[in-house]
Write a protein that holds these residues in place. Structure first.
Motif: not given
Length: 395
Positions: A2-6, A16-20, A102-103, A132-133
């Motif tokens: 799956r593709s994930r975007t942030r 900061v406004a974060v969209s996850l 993801v660490a 996420l990395e």
């Protein structure tokens, strides 16, 4: 996969406004400059559970024109390496965890982490999880590689920062981004929070031009400044639970015991291990919960230890080595009777590739490691291994 975007939008100084995954929230920057340019994606001190995937030592060197002169045995397609099959398997495993972060524990890209190598290999498997990395660099991102007939100059983090932080049209890395700062005063160390957890990513690659080839933690050099930053970050931390990760481990699982340096001794991994020894003391004094490392191409779960490498069930920090991201496999060090050379190793696995899952609760954690792909020549039973359990924060 799956593709994930942030996406990130600056709305005010320090905010900061974060969209996850389509959910937006406004969050304030931390009181201390933690080196992470996007603020915190979640609120601190909540009772939610978060998933952290962790692994290092991942992507084979692509067999492309940039690497035409390099030995075939060191590139994707070599039967001695995990290759694309392994890195895609571990990426798929991490994606299935639906992680909040993801660490990455260093050596994301072999052999010297050129930008073209990242784009030709790591990106192919792990690119879907990119935003996420939370990476830490390894020796293969900073040092030269002159083994096994290869002769590649060290990149001093250029490809690493260019890939994770972005770059200009000439390939020059941005000075700040997902991998932390890339400046003369900061080579990519930073911290971030997930709920009630404070997480610190460190750069231990001190024997590089970027660090002035200076591995002292006390002489005022860049590595000493990083150590001072870590002390301040831990002092200012308001979270009960703390994880720190970097590449070379303080305590070894694949280095056989010798008469001079036992695998359980602090700094057994060499000069970087000695640096990590100083960091372990700071983390121990600040009641850290876990330390995560890579570098050794195996999985190992070690007992809670004090800075001397002694079992300390009350205040000690457990160490997890997760160097099974896909590039290759090492052999766990054992004595003649089959016991682990480092007596603090509870369990270990060196027959395949896999990613560790950490479930982070308000005051506790659970861990799970299962292989995603068996190593070359290993029987089907190699996939039967698992290590699961739980623990509490020590803050």
């Amino acid at each position: 996969m799956r593709s994930r975007t942030r996406t990130f939008t600056v709305v005010a100084a320090g905010v900061v406004a974060v969209s996850l995954f389509g959910t937006a929230a406004a969050v304030a920057a931390p009181a201390i400059d933690n080196g992470w340019p996007y603020g915190h994606a979640v609120k601190a001190h909540d009772d939610k559970t978060y998933t952290l995937a962790a692994v290092g030592d991942i992507a084979c060197e692509p067999n492309d024109s940039d690497n035409a002169a390099n030995p075939a045995a060191l590139k994707c397609g070599s039967p001695s390496l995990g290759g694309f099959d392994a890195e895609f398997a571990t990426a798929k495993q991490a994606d299935a965890m639906k992680p909040d972060a993801v660490a990455l524990l260093g050596d994301e890209q072999y052999q010297v982490g050129k930008l073209s190598d990242f784009e030709g290999s790591f990106e192919q498997a792990w690119g879907g999880l990119k935003f996420l990395e939370k990476p830490a660099p390894g020796n293969h991102e900073f040092y030269s590689y002159t083994k096994k007939g290869d002769n590649e100059a060290g990149q001093n983090g250029n490809g690493y920062f260019a890939y994770f932080n972005g770059h200009d049209q000439s390939g020059t890395p941005n000075a700040s981004g997902q991998a932390g700062d890339d400046t003369p005063a900061n080579q990519g160390w930073y911290s971030y929070d997930l709920g009630n957890w404070h997480i610190v990513s460190l750069n231990v690659e001190c024997n590089s031009a970027a660090f002035g080839n200076d591995c002292s933690t006390t002489d005022g050099g860049l590595l000493a400044q990083e150590t001072q930053w870590l002390a301040a970050d831990l002092k200012n931390n308001q979270q009960q639970c703390t994880i720190a990760y970097w590449h070379q481990p303080t305590f070894s699982a694949t280095t056989a015991s010798t008469s001079t340096v036992a695998a359980s001794a602090p700094g057994a991994g060499g000069q970087e291990g000695q640096v990590a020894d100083a960091w372990w003391k700071l983390l121990y004094d600040n009641h850290a919960t876990l330390v995560l490392n890579g570098h050794e191409h195996a999985y190992a779960h070690l007992k809670p230890m004090n800075p001397a490498g002694q079992y300390d069930p009350k205040r000690g920090i457990p160490e997890f080595i997760v160097g099974t991201g896909g590039e290759a496999l090492d052999t766990l060090a054992k004595n003649a009777d089959g016991s682990f050379a480092n007596s603090n190793v509870i369990t270990g696995y060196d027959q395949g590739y896999g990613t560790m899952k950490l479930t982070l609760g308000e005051h506790s954690y659970a861990y799970s490691y299962t292989p995603a792909l068996a190593g070359a020549g290993q029987p089907a039973s190699a996939l039967n291994y698992s290590d699961t359990g739980s623990g509490k924060c020590r803050g």
